[in-house]
Design an enzyme around this catalytic site. Structure first.
Site, short mmCIF file in Angstrom:
data_model
loop_
_atom_site.label_atom_id
_atom_site.label_comp_id
_atom_site.label_asym_id
_atom_site.label_seq_id
_atom_site.Cartn_x
_atom_site.Cartn_y
_atom_site.Cartn_z
N ASP A 127 3.62 13.36 15.38
CA ASP A 127 3.74 13.28 13.67
C ASP A 127 2.44 13.22 12.96
OD1 ASP A 127 5.28 13.04 11.46
OD2 ASP A 127 5.60 10.88 11.38
N LEU A 130 0.88 -1.19 0.01
CA LEU A 130 -0.06 0.08 -0.11
C LEU A 130 0.92 1.17 0.21
CD1 LEU A 130 -2.58 -1.04 2.86
CD2 LEU A 130 -3.07 -0.55 0.34
#
Ligand SMILES: *[C@@H]1O[C@H](CO)[C@@H](O)[C@H](O)[C@H]1NC(C)=O
Ligand SMILES: *[C@@H]1O[C@H](CO)[C@@H](O)[C@H](O)[C@H]1NC(C)=O
Ligand SMILES: *[C@@H]1O[C@H](CO)[C@@H](O)[C@H](O)[C@H]1NC(C)=O
Ligand SMILES: *[C@@H]1O[C@H](CO)[C@@H](O)[C@H](O)[C@H]1NC(C)=O
Ligand SMILES: *[C@@H]1O[C@H](CO)[C@@H](O)[C@H](O)[C@H]1NC(C)=O
Ligand SMILES: *[C@@H]1O[C@H](CO)[C@@H](O)[C@H](O)[C@H]1NC(C)=O
Length: 817
Positions: free
Chosen positions: A625, A506
């Site tokens: 993040d 992916l």
């Protein structure tokens, strides 16, 4: 003999024809009789006798000469028809224009002495004296039609009041039950009455138009104006080109503007008022708010409640609403801003043209019976002052038209507004909180310890765990590596991903590739395989596992299990079919799929997810993040925060921490974190702010380019905000779907989140409330890292930084401190 007579007859007929076609005046010797008419000089209008519809009565009227469909614009003897007899319009004795019937009685007359009457090119019949002064004109006595140049209103000097009145029926031009007028009481607005009862109000004139008639807009057919001076007040319009247009008032109380379409030879409706239920006068009672988007349409203005709940629930809105908290003028009230409203009935208002909005507020605050205020003229940022006393009547809310109004409120309501609560929203927040608490409890009870377990009874069996845990009387232990999580078998994962086939890949996360897999049961999964040389060591891996296993929230990606076998470390997540946010918002073709309501939903979802991390989960977690590629989207485009590899958990009342290892992604890192390695929940807030601005603008903060300046996205957004041009930030793909208040609010909140100083940034709980409310927001100051150059300088000058920053990958910096 005959030869002599005939040419005479011809020539006299001829001269009559010439006269009847060319003449626009009535004098002692020139009358209107039988089929004979007079025509205005340019041939636009004609005056003569007519019989409306099926009526056999005859009336003297004016109609369009050039239009094939007989359209009567004015009737002289509308109340007294000529029955069974023809009449004559002529100047009778003493120089009076009069309509006389067959037996010589005066049926109608302007009653002024003037030797000449003339039909003007405008359709106005005027009676003039010898010096050409107008003594009387038909424009002062409109029937059901407002022609260009006519004035709907009042002359305070002469006392003449001009209004439209409908015909009784299409066969009878006599005064019907409806009237449409420009009412100067309080402040000018047009009102439509039926049998002396208000039916519709345009709302007050605001310099550009009427707040309750948003369809009246500048156009290519006509210009319109409202003139309000000491001498007179009137609404009128002028045609701009050759298209013929008129306004009429129908028998059943609808004001319509028509335009003539030459090609089809018919009149078409251009505008209509009233347009919908909410245009009905006082539909929702005093302090009520009508909104056609709601069902039922009636509600109370925010912070108001129905005056009588029983009546209100039964659909009887006539008694309207009252303030939830009663006013307390002497201990200090304030004002709340309500946007996109039709202004209330101005017949109970007061105005001043010279005041500023600030003075207006002060003035209103001083007088305890003043209930609301707004700008009198919204042009050029607004000027003047319009104040309302008593109840606010006949308001409605539009999705993006309408005006701002400031309504008096008890000070306690203002305080709540600041923290963002508001009426219905309050319930939503309460529900959200309840939900969060519920999820939290669920999360706690799911907390478990990592142990080898047969896949059979452990896989995905979270409910089972729950039962088991409660059976064991499991109580929450202090946070450690203890955690029960389905442990997957390496061979099973390998099988499900076609042996980690490239076709199943992916993408590449910060610490290794991510594969799509399908378990035997058919469930789709995403497998994050930690690369062996990855910088995410066992610590980070465990960290993520512990972190995420304890977290349960619909806006966090769900960890299904993990797999640790030899060197292999893998995390198994639920599969998100719609990839991540960056795939949509930064892509020209995909961005159109994410319409504004979806984006706003995503912004809110991320905010709630973060709020849960920061505050509501027992472990206070800083993600560190947050970025577009870490926001995954499920099948319904619900956002799910993912990638907890960098997350740090806080304990107790620790509010800020320091790290030597700065990790994160350029463009999303807050200044204090990138420069000093200080991180707190507020560094996540900063990243969230960047994300919001990216979602609204469809542009990346990193690598943002603008030909006018060297600012990054934050700087650009800030600059537009300062210049009140925030609209220009909005992604073009959103233009059709965006709800401006929400978008502008999101930009504002985004800017507050990226403030230079962490103290200036709101907490996520405030953010959630701010996004959901309509209350005022603090002014945003200059954001941190608002130029590209700044980032590089601030983050250290080594060339390694510059190259590392060129991509969107998560980076790790050893702090130079
Ligand atoms: C007036 O017009 C009607 C219908 O066009 C016609 O029947 C009538 O004879 C005309 N009368 C005169 C006096 O011309
Ligand atoms: C109108 O004229 C008709 C026929 O000439 C006559 O029968 C009728 O009574 C008249 N009506 C009136 C109100 O004069
Ligand atoms: C003319 O008007 C008068 C007054 O209204 C009325 O009495 C008379 O009958 C009318 N004549 C005709 C022919 O209609
Ligand atoms: C003219 O005067 C008469 C009698 O005073 C009155 O009935 C009529 O309404 C007046 N007409 C107009 C157009 O004002
Ligand atoms: C509310 O309205 C109902 C019905 O009109 C009436 O019976 C009732 O007394 C009202 N309640 C109050 C508190 O005014
Ligand atoms: C408040 O305004 C109203 C309406 O203009 C006026 O009648 C009233 O006297 C004012 N009250 C005070 C205290 O100024």
């Amino acid at each position: 003999m005959e030869g002599l007579k005939l040419p005479f007859l011809f020539s006299s007929l001829f001269s009559i024809l010439i006269i009847s076609n060319a003449v626009d005046i009535i004098t002692k010797t020139q009358s209107v009789i039988g089929n004979n008419t007079i025509v205005s000089s340019g041939g636009s209008f004609e005056m003569g006798f007519f019989s409306p519809g099926n009526s056999r009565n005859t009336y003297l009227g004016i109609w369009y000469k050039k239009i094939s469909v007989r359209t009567i614009v004015w009737v002289a003897n509308r109340e007294i028809p000529l029955v069974n007899s023809s009449g004559i319009l002529t100047i009778i004795d003493r120089g009076i224009l009069a309509l006389v019937n067959g037996t010589g009685s005066v049926i109608w007359s302007p009653n002024v002495t003037g030797p000449v009457a003339q039909l003007m090119e405008s359709g106005n019949l005027v009676v003039k004296d010898a010096n050409n002064n107008i003594l009387w004109q038909s424009f002062d006595y409109p029937c059901d039609t407002l022609l260009p140049g006519m004035k709907l209103g009042k002359n305070f000097v002469t006392g003449i009041e001009r209004h439209l009145s409908s015909w009784k029926s299409s066969d009878d031009p006599a005064r019907g039950k409806c009237t449409y007028l420009c009412d100067p009481q309080g402040y000018p607005q047009n009102i439509l009455f039926s049998d002396s009862v208000e039916v519709f109000r345009t709302g007050p004139w605001n310099g550009l138009g009427f707040s309750g008639n948003p369809n009246l807009k500048p156009n290519s057919i006509y210009t319109y104006e409202l003139v309000y001076t000491k001498e007179e007040v009137y609404y009128g319009y002028q045609l701009l080109g050759s298209v013929v247009s008129r306004v009429t008032l129908s028998q059943n109380g609808v004001a319509q503007r028509w335009t003539w379409v030459d090609r089809t030879q018919e009149w078409v409706i251009y505008l209509t008022a009233p347009t919908d239920t909410c245009d009905t006068y006082k539909m929702c009672g005093p302090n009520g708010n009508c909104n056609v988007a709601n069902s039922p349409v009636c509600g109370c203005l925010s912070k108001f409640v129905p005056q009588n709940q029983t009546e209100w629930r039964s659909g009887d809105w006539s008694n309207g609403c009252v303030r939830r908290t009663t006013l307390d003028c002497h201990n200090g009230d304030g004002f709340l801003k309500y946007s996109h409203y039709k202004m209330p009935d101005t017949r109970y208002s007061w105005f001043d043209k010279s005041m500023t909005l600030r003075e207006c507020e002060m003035w209103c605050l001083k007088n305890c019976s003043c209930m609301a205020y707004t700008s009198l003229d919204i042009r050029g940022g607004g000027s003047g002052c319009l104040l309302w006393f008593d109840e606010l009547i006949d308001m409605r809310q539009y999705s993006d038209n309408g005006q701002d109004i400031y309504i008096r409120m008890a000070s306690s309501e203002l305080f709540q507004q600041e923290v963002g609560f508001n009426g219905k929203k309050r319930e939503i927040v309460a529900v959200t909180l309840a939900l969060l608490i519920g999820l939290l409890l669920l999360g706690v009870s799911l907390t478990c310890y990592l142990r080898k377990k047969k896949r059979k009874n452990s896989q995905l069996n979270r409910e089972g765990n729950l039962v088991q845990n409660s059976k064991q009387g499991y109580t929450d232990k202090s946070q450690n590596d203890d955690l029960e999580l389905p442990l997957f078998d390496l061979t099973e994962i390998a099988n499900s991903t076609n042996n980690f086939s490239i076709n199943n890949k992916l993408g590449e996360g910060g610490f290794g590739p991510v594969y799509k897999g399908m378990l035997e049961g058919g469930q789709e999964i995403a497998v994050k395989r930690l690369s062996k040389d990855s910088s995410q060591g066992l610590d980070e891996f465990k960290n993520e596992v512990i972190c995420i296993a304890k977290l349960q929230h619909r806006n966090l990606v769900k960890l299904l299990g993990c797999c640790i076998q030899g060197e292999e470390k893998m995390l198994i997540y639920e599969y998100m079919p719609n990839k991540s946010l960056d795939y949509f918002i930064f892509d020209q073709t995909q961005s159109g799929l994410l319409v504004w309501p979806k984006r706003f939903h995503i912004i809110n979802g991320i905010a709630r997810g973060l709020l849960y991390l920061h505050q509501d989960s027992r472990l206070r977690i800083i993600h560190r993040d947050l970025k577009a590629s870490n926001i995954l989207l499920d099948i319904d485009m619900n956002p799910k925060i993912s990638d907890f590899g960098m997350a740090r958990s806080f304990r107790g009342n620790e509010i800020e921490a320091n790290t030597k290892k700065v990790v994160g992604t350029y463009g999303y890192m807050s200044p204090e974190y990138a420069v000093d390695g200080l991180f707190s929940v507020k560094s996540d807030v900063f990243s969230f702010g960047v994300l919001v601005l990216e979602i609204v603008s469809g542009k990346k903060n990193r690598g943002f380019y603008h030909r006018d300046h060297h600012l990054n996205l934050l700087g650009h957004a800030w600059r537009l905000y300062k210049e009140d041009r925030s609209l220009e930030l909005i992604d073009e793909a959103l233009w059709d779907s965006c709800y401006l208040t929400e978008v502008l609010r999101s930009i504002h909140v985004g800017l507050l989140c990226v403030q230079q100083s962490p103290e200036d940034r709101p907490s996520m709980s405030s953010v959630v409330l701010m996004l959901g409310s309509e209350g005022g927001l603090p002014q945003a100051k200059q954001p941190g890292f608002f130029t590209e150059r700044n980032v590089l300088e601030a983050a250290g000058s080594s060339s390694k930084v510059a190259t590392a920053s060129a991509n969107e990958m998560t980076i790790t910096l050893l702090n130079a401190r």
